[in-house]
Design an enzyme around this catalytic site. Structure first.
Site, short mmCIF file in Angstrom:
data_model
loop_
_atom_site.label_atom_id
_atom_site.label_comp_id
_atom_site.label_asym_id
_atom_site.label_seq_id
_atom_site.Cartn_x
_atom_site.Cartn_y
_atom_site.Cartn_z
N ALA A 252 0.83 -1.21 0.00
CA ALA A 252 0.00 0.00 0.00
C ALA A 252 0.87 1.26 0.00
O ALA A 252 1.90 1.31 0.66
CB ALA A 252 -0.90 0.01 1.23
N ASP A 253 0.43 2.27 -0.74
CA ASP A 253 1.06 3.58 -0.62
C ASP A 253 0.12 4.50 0.16
O ASP A 253 -0.92 4.06 0.63
CB ASP A 253 1.43 4.15 -2.01
CG ASP A 253 0.21 4.38 -2.90
OD1 ASP A 253 -0.92 4.51 -2.38
OD2 ASP A 253 0.39 4.44 -4.13
N SER A 254 0.49 5.76 0.30
CA SER A 254 -0.33 6.65 1.14
C SER A 254 -1.74 6.84 0.59
O SER A 254 -2.70 6.93 1.36
CB SER A 254 0.37 7.99 1.35
OG SER A 254 0.67 8.58 0.12
#
Length: 78
Positions: A35-37
């Protein structure tokens, strides 16, 4: 596992497009689930909608693992 974890697992699998089998309480959102932000923001929003709770941004930023999110959501349910 309990019903709450199963709901969270389905949301994570859907939003992060990962297999449910990879999602454990100790899985890291960034390292294990990729996951990224933006992904985590969308996931937090989906959790809020699904569970009918509010998660402050500063709290959401503390979610490193699935367990962190699970424990917080569990504490917010009546």
């Amino acid at each position: 596992m309990d019903e709450l974890f199963e709901k969270i697992k389905k949301l994570i699998a859907d939003k992060l497009e990962v297999e449910e089998g990879k999602i454990t309480l100790d899985a890291s959102f960034r390292q294990d689930l990729g996951a990224d932000s933006l992904d985590t923001y969308e996931l937090v929003y989906a959790i809020e909608e699904e569970m009918g709770i509010s998660i402050p941004d500063e709290k959401a930023n503390e979610f490193e693992t699935v367990r962190d999110a699970y424990e917080y959501i569990k504490s917010q349910q009546k």
